[in-house]
Scaffold this motif. Structure first.
Motif, short mmCIF file in Angstrom:
data_model
loop_
_atom_site.label_atom_id
_atom_site.label_comp_id
_atom_site.label_asym_id
_atom_site.label_seq_id
_atom_site.Cartn_x
_atom_site.Cartn_y
_atom_site.Cartn_z
N ILE A 132 0.81 -1.22 0.00
CA ILE A 132 0.00 0.00 0.00
C ILE A 132 0.84 1.27 0.00
N ASP A 133 2.00 1.25 0.67
CA ASP A 133 2.80 2.47 0.73
C ASP A 133 3.51 2.77 -0.59
N HIS A 134 3.36 1.88 -1.57
CA HIS A 134 3.94 2.10 -2.89
C HIS A 134 2.89 2.29 -3.98
N MET A 135 1.65 1.95 -3.69
CA MET A 135 0.62 2.06 -4.74
C MET A 135 -0.62 2.82 -4.30
N GLY A 136 -0.59 3.42 -3.12
CA GLY A 136 -1.78 4.03 -2.56
C GLY A 136 -2.38 5.17 -3.37
N ALA A 137 -1.57 5.85 -4.18
CA ALA A 137 -2.08 6.98 -4.97
C ALA A 137 -2.38 6.59 -6.42
N CYS A 138 -2.23 5.33 -6.75
CA CYS A 138 -2.38 4.90 -8.15
C CYS A 138 -3.77 5.19 -8.72
N GLU A 139 -4.80 4.83 -7.97
CA GLU A 139 -6.15 4.98 -8.50
C GLU A 139 -6.47 6.44 -8.77
N SER A 140 -6.11 7.31 -7.86
CA SER A 140 -6.37 8.74 -8.05
C SER A 140 -5.62 9.29 -9.26
N LEU A 141 -4.35 8.92 -9.39
CA LEU A 141 -3.54 9.41 -10.49
C LEU A 141 -4.02 8.85 -11.83
N ARG A 142 -4.37 7.58 -11.83
CA ARG A 142 -4.85 6.97 -13.08
C ARG A 142 -6.14 7.64 -13.54
N THR A 143 -7.03 7.91 -12.61
CA THR A 143 -8.29 8.55 -12.97
C THR A 143 -8.09 9.99 -13.44
N GLU A 144 -7.26 10.73 -12.71
CA GLU A 144 -7.06 12.14 -13.03
C GLU A 144 -6.26 12.35 -14.31
N LEU A 145 -5.23 11.51 -14.52
CA LEU A 145 -4.31 11.73 -15.63
C LEU A 145 -4.60 10.86 -16.85
N GLY A 146 -5.39 9.80 -16.66
CA GLY A 146 -5.70 8.92 -17.78
C GLY A 146 -4.50 8.13 -18.27
N VAL A 147 -3.64 7.70 -17.33
CA VAL A 147 -2.43 6.97 -17.69
C VAL A 147 -2.55 5.51 -17.27
N LYS A 148 -1.70 4.67 -17.84
CA LYS A 148 -1.68 3.25 -17.50
C LYS A 148 -0.74 2.99 -16.33
N VAL A 149 -1.10 1.96 -15.56
CA VAL A 149 -0.27 1.50 -14.46
C VAL A 149 0.26 0.11 -14.81
N TYR A 150 1.58 -0.08 -14.63
CA TYR A 150 2.25 -1.32 -14.99
C TYR A 150 2.78 -2.00 -13.73
N ALA A 151 2.63 -3.34 -13.68
CA ALA A 151 3.19 -4.13 -12.58
C ALA A 151 3.48 -5.52 -13.11
N LEU A 152 4.33 -6.25 -12.40
CA LEU A 152 4.68 -7.60 -12.83
C LEU A 152 3.49 -8.55 -12.68
N THR A 153 3.39 -9.49 -13.59
CA THR A 153 2.29 -10.47 -13.56
C THR A 153 2.19 -11.16 -12.21
N GLU A 154 3.32 -11.54 -11.64
CA GLU A 154 3.34 -12.28 -10.39
C GLU A 154 2.85 -11.46 -9.20
N GLU A 155 2.66 -10.16 -9.39
CA GLU A 155 2.22 -9.31 -8.28
C GLU A 155 0.71 -9.06 -8.29
N GLU A 156 0.02 -9.53 -9.30
CA GLU A 156 -1.41 -9.23 -9.42
C GLU A 156 -2.20 -9.74 -8.22
N ASP A 157 -1.91 -10.94 -7.76
CA ASP A 157 -2.65 -11.50 -6.62
C ASP A 157 -2.50 -10.64 -5.38
N LEU A 158 -1.29 -10.15 -5.11
CA LEU A 158 -1.06 -9.31 -3.95
C LEU A 158 -1.80 -7.98 -4.07
N LEU A 159 -1.78 -7.40 -5.26
CA LEU A 159 -2.46 -6.12 -5.46
C LEU A 159 -3.97 -6.22 -5.21
N LEU A 160 -4.53 -7.40 -5.43
CA LEU A 160 -5.97 -7.60 -5.31
C LEU A 160 -6.38 -8.14 -3.93
#
Length: 209
Positions: free
Chosen positions: A61-89
Motif C-alpha cells: 500500500i505504501d507504494h501504490m496508494g495513490a495509483c487509483e487517483s492518479l490513473r483517474t485524473e491523468l488517464g495513464v496506465k499503471v504497470y506491474a509484474l504479472t506475479e504481483e497481481e494476486d497481492l495487489l488484489l
C-alpha cells in the motif's frame, strides 16, 4: 537522451516516489506513487513534466496508494509484474488493512514479465523480476539514465524485509546477488525508502556476496 531522475517522499512511511523524466519531450514516468497524489502532480508540474505512465515495483500500500487517483485524473496506465497481481488484489497481502486500516485493492492496466523491455516517455526500461520482499517484486533498469529503481529489494547498505506475506529471504538474496549485482558498478540505485546508493558500493558492503 536528456533524462532526469528525482523523487519526493510521500506518506507516513516516507516512501520514495520516483520520477524518471525525458527532458527532451517533458514527459515523465512515475515509479511507486504511494500516497499524496496532489503533491506528486504538483512536483511534476513544477518541472514542467507531463506524467505519461506509472510503474510499480511491488504492490504494498505504501507504494501504490495513490495509483487509483492518479490513473483517474491523468488517464495513464499503471504497470506491474504479472506475479504481483494476486497481492495487489488482496488487502491483507498488500498490507492496506494493517497500515491504512481500510481495504485498498488495485488492478494494473498492463502486466509485465521478467526481462521485458518497455519504451515509455521515449525511454527504454528493462523489467527485472526481483522477488523476495513480495512474490512479484521487480526492479526497473534504465541503462541510458544509469539507474535502477529497486523498490524494497535493495536499499543503501541493506536489503528489504522478507517477513511479509509471500516473502522469502532466500529469493531476496538470490535476486540481489544474481540479478541486481550483475548491473554496472556505477549504476545508481533508487530505492523505495532512504538514500540512493550504487551497485558497486552495495557489492562491497553486503556480506552475502
Amino acid at each position: 537522451m536528456n533524462s532526469k531522475v528525482t523523487h519526493i517522499n510521500v506518506g507516513n512511511l516516507a516512501e520514495n516516489c520516483w520520477f524518471l523524466a525525458n527532458e527532451d519531450t517533458k514527459e515523465a514516468v512515475v515509479i511507486d506513487p504511494g500516497a499524496e497524489p496532489d503533491r506528486i502532480c504538483a512536483a511534476a508540474e513544477k518541472h514542467g513534466w507531463k506524467i505519461t505512465a506509472i510503474l510499480l515495483t511491488h504492490g504494498h500500500i505504501d507504494h501504490m496508494g495513490a495509483c487509483e487517483s492518479l490513473r483517474t485524473e491523468l488517464g495513464v496506465k499503471v504497470y506491474a509484474l504479472t506475479e504481483e497481481e494476486d497481492l495487489l488484489l488482496d488487502a491483507k497481502k498488500n498490507l492496506s488493512v494493517f497500515i491504512e486500516r481500510k481495504v485498498v485493492t488495485f488492478e494494473p492496466d498492463e502486466l509485465l514479465r521478467d526481462g521485458q523491455e518497455l519504451t515509455l516517455a521515449g525511454m527504454k526500461i528493462q523489467v527485472i523480476h526481483t522477488p523476495g520482499h513480495t512474490p512479484g517484486g521487480c526492479s526497473y533498469y534504465v541503462a541510458d539514465a544509469g539507474c535502477v529503481f529497486s523498490g524494497d529489494t535493495l536499499f543503501a547498505e541493506s536489503v528489504g524485509r522478507s517477513d511479509f506475506p509471500g516473502g522469502s529471504t532466500s529469493a531476496l538474496v538470490r535476486a540481489v546477488k544474481e540479478k541486481l549485482f550483475l548491473l554496472p558498478d556505477d549504476t545508481l540505485v533508487c530505492p523505495g525508502h532512504g538514500e540512493e546508493t550504487t551497485i558497486g558500493h552495495e557489492k562491497k558492503y553486503n556480506s552475502f556476496v
